[in-house]
Design a protein around this motif. Structure first.
Motif, PDB file in Angstrom:
ATOM      1  N   ASN A  38      48.719 -29.066 -62.292  1.00  0.00           N
ATOM      2  CA  ASN A  38      49.795 -28.864 -61.550  1.00  0.00           C
ATOM      3  C   ASN A  38      50.040 -27.405 -61.196  1.00  0.00           C
ATOM      4  N   ILE A  39      50.203 -26.948 -59.869  1.00  0.00           N
ATOM      5  CA  ILE A  39      50.239 -25.497 -59.618  1.00  0.00           C
ATOM      6  C   ILE A  39      51.485 -24.944 -60.104  1.00  0.00           C
ATOM      7  N   ARG A  40      52.292 -25.672 -60.606  1.00  0.00           N
ATOM      8  CA  ARG A  40      53.629 -24.921 -61.435  1.00  0.00           C
ATOM      9  C   ARG A  40      53.249 -24.373 -62.893  1.00  0.00           C
ATOM     10  N   THR A  91      57.876 -13.048 -45.540  1.00  0.00           N
ATOM     11  CA  THR A  91      56.492 -13.211 -44.752  1.00  0.00           C
ATOM     12  C   THR A  91      55.729 -14.671 -45.250  1.00  0.00           C
ATOM     13  N   VAL A  92      55.068 -15.168 -44.223  1.00  0.00           N
ATOM     14  CA  VAL A  92      54.137 -16.488 -44.735  1.00  0.00           C
ATOM     15  C   VAL A  92      52.797 -15.790 -44.824  1.00  0.00           C
ATOM     16  N   SER A  93      52.516 -14.542 -44.454  1.00  0.00           N
ATOM     17  CA  SER A  93      51.132 -14.002 -44.342  1.00  0.00           C
ATOM     18  C   SER A  93      51.089 -12.628 -44.038  1.00  0.00           C
ATOM     19  N   SER A  99      51.568 -31.181 -56.232  1.00  0.00           N
ATOM     20  CA  SER A  99      50.888 -30.354 -57.455  1.00  0.00           C
ATOM     21  C   SER A  99      50.263 -29.330 -56.886  1.00  0.00           C
ATOM     22  N   ARG A 100      50.123 -29.011 -55.328  1.00  0.00           N
ATOM     23  CA  ARG A 100      49.265 -28.020 -54.987  1.00  0.00           C
ATOM     24  C   ARG A 100      50.066 -26.839 -54.058  1.00  0.00           C
ATOM     25  N   HIS A 101      51.707 -27.310 -53.838  1.00  0.00           N
ATOM     26  CA  HIS A 101      52.398 -26.373 -52.877  1.00  0.00           C
ATOM     27  C   HIS A 101      53.397 -25.648 -53.932  1.00  0.00           C
ATOM     28  N   LEU A 102      53.608 -24.284 -53.543  1.00  0.00           N
ATOM     29  CA  LEU A 102      54.556 -23.597 -54.050  1.00  0.00           C
ATOM     30  C   LEU A 102      55.545 -22.793 -52.779  1.00  0.00           C
ATOM     31  N   ALA A 103      56.848 -22.757 -53.060  1.00  0.00           N
ATOM     32  CA  ALA A 103      57.622 -21.886 -52.144  1.00  0.00           C
ATOM     33  C   ALA A 103      57.319 -20.416 -51.994  1.00  0.00           C
ATOM     34  N   GLU A 104      56.861 -19.961 -53.270  1.00  0.00           N
ATOM     35  CA  GLU A 104      56.315 -18.633 -53.424  1.00  0.00           C
ATOM     36  C   GLU A 104      55.007 -18.502 -53.808  1.00  0.00           C
ATOM     37  N   PHE A 105      53.929 -18.060 -53.430  1.00  0.00           N
ATOM     38  CA  PHE A 105      52.784 -17.933 -53.821  1.00  0.00           C
ATOM     39  C   PHE A 105      51.965 -16.630 -53.598  1.00  0.00           C
ATOM     40  N   TRP A 106      50.847 -16.506 -54.262  1.00  0.00           N
ATOM     41  CA  TRP A 106      50.154 -15.086 -53.863  1.00  0.00           C
ATOM     42  C   TRP A 106      48.948 -15.563 -53.087  1.00  0.00           C
ATOM     43  N   PHE A 145      40.307 -14.492 -43.592  1.00  0.00           N
ATOM     44  CA  PHE A 145      40.751 -15.790 -44.328  1.00  0.00           C
ATOM     45  C   PHE A 145      41.879 -15.374 -45.123  1.00  0.00           C
ATOM     46  N   GLY A 146      42.528 -16.547 -45.758  1.00  0.00           N
ATOM     47  CA  GLY A 146      43.363 -16.279 -46.593  1.00  0.00           C
ATOM     48  C   GLY A 146      43.040 -17.211 -47.979  1.00  0.00           C
ATOM     49  N   LEU A 147      42.726 -16.477 -49.114  1.00  0.00           N
ATOM     50  CA  LEU A 147      42.467 -17.414 -50.286  1.00  0.00           C
ATOM     51  C   LEU A 147      44.028 -17.610 -51.122  1.00  0.00           C
ATOM     52  N   GLY A 148      44.345 -18.841 -51.524  1.00  0.00           N
ATOM     53  CA  GLY A 148      45.599 -19.059 -52.489  1.00  0.00           C
ATOM     54  C   GLY A 148      45.287 -18.544 -53.778  1.00  0.00           C
ATOM     55  N   GLU A 196      41.816 -27.813 -49.853  1.00  0.00           N
ATOM     56  CA  GLU A 196      41.948 -26.493 -49.100  1.00  0.00           C
ATOM     57  C   GLU A 196      42.209 -25.341 -50.370  1.00  0.00           C
ATOM     58  N   ILE A 197      41.169 -24.337 -50.540  1.00  0.00           N
ATOM     59  CA  ILE A 197      41.513 -23.329 -51.349  1.00  0.00           C
ATOM     60  C   ILE A 197      41.545 -22.041 -50.529  1.00  0.00           C
ATOM     61  N   ILE A 198      40.721 -22.133 -49.337  1.00  0.00           N
ATOM     62  CA  ILE A 198      40.707 -21.055 -48.391  1.00  0.00           C
ATOM     63  C   ILE A 198      40.938 -21.481 -47.020  1.00  0.00           C
ATOM     64  N   GLY A 199      41.830 -20.905 -46.036  1.00  0.00           N
ATOM     65  CA  GLY A 199      42.187 -20.850 -44.815  1.00  0.00           C
ATOM     66  C   GLY A 199      41.877 -19.952 -43.961  1.00  0.00           C
ATOM     67  N   GLY A 200      41.218 -19.960 -42.792  1.00  0.00           N
ATOM     68  CA  GLY A 200      40.696 -18.603 -42.074  1.00  0.00           C
ATOM     69  C   GLY A 200      40.334 -18.956 -40.780  1.00  0.00           C
ATOM     70  N   SER A 201      39.725 -17.878 -40.122  1.00  0.00           N
ATOM     71  CA  SER A 201      39.210 -18.009 -38.527  1.00  0.00           C
ATOM     72  C   SER A 201      38.688 -16.517 -38.163  1.00  0.00           C
ATOM     73  N   GLN A 202      38.073 -16.950 -37.029  1.00  0.00           N
ATOM     74  CA  GLN A 202      37.632 -15.874 -36.195  1.00  0.00           C
ATOM     75  C   GLN A 202      39.092 -15.707 -35.248  1.00  0.00           C
ATOM     76  N   ARG A 203      39.300 -14.439 -35.102  1.00  0.00           N
ATOM     77  CA  ARG A 203      40.635 -14.333 -34.277  1.00  0.00           C
ATOM     78  C   ARG A 203      40.098 -14.060 -32.811  1.00  0.00           C
ATOM     79  N   GLU A 204      41.367 -14.739 -31.826  1.00  0.00           N
ATOM     80  CA  GLU A 204      41.033 -14.497 -30.408  1.00  0.00           C
ATOM     81  C   GLU A 204      41.201 -13.005 -30.038  1.00  0.00           C
TER      82      GLU A 204
HETATM   83  O1  4AD Z   1      45.690 -21.822 -44.728  1.00  0.00           O
HETATM   84  P1  4AD Z   1      46.709 -20.914 -44.616  1.00  0.00           P
HETATM   85  O2  4AD Z   1      48.053 -21.298 -44.324  1.00  0.00           O
HETATM   86  O3  4AD Z   1      46.221 -19.604 -43.933  1.00  0.00           O
HETATM   87  C1  4AD Z   1      47.066 -18.230 -43.455  1.00  0.00           C
HETATM   88  O4  4AD Z   1      48.127 -18.186 -44.025  1.00  0.00           O
HETATM   89  C2  4AD Z   1      46.154 -17.468 -42.741  1.00  0.00           C
HETATM   90  N1  4AD Z   1      47.208 -16.314 -42.097  1.00  0.00           N
HETATM   91  C3  4AD Z   1      45.113 -16.837 -43.837  1.00  0.00           C
HETATM   92  C4  4AD Z   1      44.398 -15.743 -43.210  1.00  0.00           C
HETATM   93  O5  4AD Z   1      43.661 -16.100 -42.150  1.00  0.00           O
HETATM   94  N2  4AD Z   1      44.454 -14.267 -43.459  1.00  0.00           N
HETATM   95  O6  4AD Z   1      46.929 -20.100 -46.230  1.00  0.00           O
HETATM   96  C5  4AD Z   1      45.735 -19.807 -46.940  1.00  0.00           C
HETATM   97  C6  4AD Z   1      45.742 -20.437 -48.493  1.00  0.00           C
HETATM   98  C7  4AD Z   1      45.326 -21.786 -48.305  1.00  0.00           C
HETATM   99  O7  4AD Z   1      43.991 -22.147 -48.096  1.00  0.00           O
HETATM  100  C8  4AD Z   1      45.902 -22.194 -49.803  1.00  0.00           C
HETATM  101  O8  4AD Z   1      45.040 -22.012 -50.393  1.00  0.00           O
HETATM  102  C9  4AD Z   1      47.141 -21.165 -50.064  1.00  0.00           C
HETATM  103  O9  4AD Z   1      47.089 -20.304 -48.949  1.00  0.00           O
HETATM  104  N3  4AD Z   1      48.184 -21.739 -49.624  1.00  0.00           N
HETATM  105  C10 4AD Z   1      49.237 -22.164 -50.533  1.00  0.00           C
HETATM  106  N4  4AD Z   1      49.287 -22.079 -51.747  1.00  0.00           N
HETATM  107  C11 4AD Z   1      50.178 -22.741 -52.592  1.00  0.00           C
HETATM  108  N5  4AD Z   1      51.368 -23.073 -52.050  1.00  0.00           N
HETATM  109  C12 4AD Z   1      51.332 -23.395 -50.527  1.00  0.00           C
HETATM  110  N6  4AD Z   1      52.438 -23.735 -50.063  1.00  0.00           N
HETATM  111  C13 4AD Z   1      50.249 -22.689 -49.881  1.00  0.00           C
HETATM  112  N7  4AD Z   1      50.293 -22.654 -48.754  1.00  0.00           N
HETATM  113  C14 4AD Z   1      48.851 -21.997 -48.248  1.00  0.00           C
END
Ligand code: 4AD
Ligand code: MG
Length: 461
Positions: free
Chosen positions: A445-447, A204-206, A236-243, A429-432, A384-392
């Motif tokens: 560095n995120i690592r 899953t990506v989310s 320094s801000r991207h991982l392939a597996e993150f929470w 929203f999603g908070l990394g 970017e630390i949070i990405g989110g939205s109002q849903r359609e």
């Molecule tokens: O903006 P993103 O891609 O949003 C979503 O996945 C939505 N489905 C969230 C939602 O609305 N429920 O990712 C959300 C956050 C980013 O703002 C960032 O903090 C983190 O996840 N993130 C990562 N962190 C580390 N490595 C990556 N490759 C990341 N990609 C996103």
């Protein structure tokens, strides 16, 4: 006797009494008459000093201790005459539990580079930095659950293996049991029907789309778990597996969501300052001397709110030379995000209403037909630390957006169903998680804020 944690020992109101402590040796120095051993058990940044007199039968064992050995010590807790520590243990007995060969133990007293420590990720939790990182990470996780639970959110566990691509970005790891050396094919096409799940499946990506299902029944829910992105981003801000933590709120529009995001981030910063003062002082001293001031500032600041269109205007009028030129319609790059939050506005910024072309299919379309009710929260040092939205929530509009984005109505019929059976405005929203730990610690560095980083070309341990 029961083992005492070093953290609890330092929290005692007074010295005196027998204690049993166990841990790993940081350093040892011996003179003719006495040996001093600094030990840690990871419960706190502070080492505990053990004093072993020459007359003690354990003195010989103590004087041979080297960094990394594990020991068990019984003794009396006394006030320490030495500087910088409240108590020490006057040992009555010291037992070596495990030796550590000084010629091959890779950790020295000196400071090691983060790159070197990543290569020895099985030993890096023994360093001050990584111990502090693990404790802060734990504290942030605790605060995430506490904040959301106290507001009545239900914790939902969404699947890690999924057939849906929530972000529609196509950067997913495929999960298969097919023999890659002998893939079953029919007229040149892979026979997915004979694969484990009978169709293509992915990590899953989310958890958002599944969280939406539960929000449409329990109102306020959240997921908190690992997510995976097969993007080739070596930054320094991207991982392939993150929470990621993903709250999803029914009966909530974008304004309510921005409030939640702001309260949430402020709470997390305040919690860490309150619960991890020692570890935070350490990061402030050795990593970024503005870390604590930044977090304190966040707690007292009002986040700025601007639209994407306003952000683009600010960037165009900035006079800055960006690597990626700014025109309306582009996705904001890290350099743009950081200019906005660090230089121009100098505090967290919530950017809303992005062009629909650069955002996911599920975001609510605005009346202008060009922008969507998206929201990104940008913070200094991270972007970017949070990405989110109002849903359609309107079925026909969602269907049209899905068609535009080439998303199968059949495969997402369940997602569309939610819009047919009692649809309501909802947002999330999603908070990394790692970006949050990076932000609060100031680690660059995120690592270095995740126990075992997975990045392109690297999945050690
Ligand atoms: O903006 P993103 O891609 O949003 C979503 O996945 C939505 N489905 C969230 C939602 O609305 N429920 O990712 C959300 C956050 C980013 O703002 C960032 O903090 C983190 O996840 N993130 C990562 N962190 C580390 N490595 C990556 N490759 C990341 N990609 C996103
Ligand atoms: Mg995003």
């Amino acid at each position: 006797m029961q083992r005492s944690k070093i953290k609890d020992i330092f929290a005692r109101e007074q010295s005196g009494g027998d204690v049993l402590v166990q841990g790993w040796v940081k350093t040892r120095r011996s003179s003719k008459s006495v040996t001093f051993v600094q030990i840690t058990d990871g419960s706190t940044l502070q080492d505990l000093q053990i004093v072993v007199d020459e007359s003690n039968p354990s003195h010989e064992a103590a004087s041979g201790l080297t960094t990394g050995c594990s020991v068990s010590v019984e003794g009396v807790l006394v006030e320490s005459p030495g500087q910088g520590q409240k108590y020490e243990v006057q040992a009555s007995s010291l037992t070596v539990l495990g030796e550590s060969d000084p010629d091959s133990y890779p950790l020295q007293k000196k400071r090691h580079s983060p790159e070197f420590l990543r290569e020895i990720a099985h030993l890096r939790p023994r360093t001050n930095t990584f111990g502090a990182m693990a404790r802060v990470r734990n504290s942030v996780a605790y605060a995430i659950h506490t904040f959301l639970q106290e507001r009545g959110f239900q914790f939902i566990q969404t699947p890690i293996i999924t057939a849906s691509d929530a972000e529609g970005a196509g950067s997913m790891f495929q999960v298969t049991t097919l023999d890659l050396n002998d893939v079953p094919k029919d007229a040149g096409k892979v026979k997915h029907e004979v694969d484990f799940f009978g169709k293509p499946a992915f990590l899953t990506v989310s958890g958002q789309l599944e969280a939406e299902i539960f929000a449409m029944a329990l109102s306020d829910v959240y997921t908190f778990g690992p997510t995976f992105r097969a993007e080739n981003s070596n930054t320094s801000r991207h991982l392939a597996e993150f929470w990621m933590v993903e709250p999803e709120v029914a009966f909530c529009q974008l304004d309510g969501l921005t409030e939640l995001a702001e309260d949430f981030l402020k709470y997390l910063c305040g919690h860490v300052l309150d619960k991890c003062p020692e570890d935070m002082a350490f990061f402030n001293k050795f990593y970024d001397d503005s870390t604590i001031a930044t977090l304190e500032g966040i707690a007292n600041s009002q986040f700025e709110r601007i639209t994407y269109t306003e952000a683009v205007k600010m960037l165009q009028e900035s006079g800055e030379k960006f690597e990626y030129p700014v025109t309306w319609g582009i996705d904001l790059q890290s350099e743009h995000e950081r200019y906005l939050t660090e230089t121009k506005i100098q505090r967290p910024v919530i950017v809303t209403d992005y062009p629909k072309g650069i955002k996911a299919f599920y975001m609510r379309l605005n009346d202008d037909d060009e922008t969507v009710r998206a929201m990104d929260v940008l913070v200094p040092r991270i972007g970017e630390i949070i990405g989110g939205s109002q849903r359609e929530e309107r079925r026909e509009v969602l269907e049209a957006r899905m068609s535009e984005s080439g998303i199968s109505h059949d495969e997402y019929s369940w997602y569309l169903d939610l819009r047919s059976f009692g649809t309501v405005p909802h947002s999330g929203f999603g908070l990394g998680f790692e970006r949050t730990v990076q932000f609060v610690t100031g680690v660059s560095n995120i690592r270095d804020v995740i126990p075992f980083p997975r990045t392109p070309g690297s999945a050690e341990f």
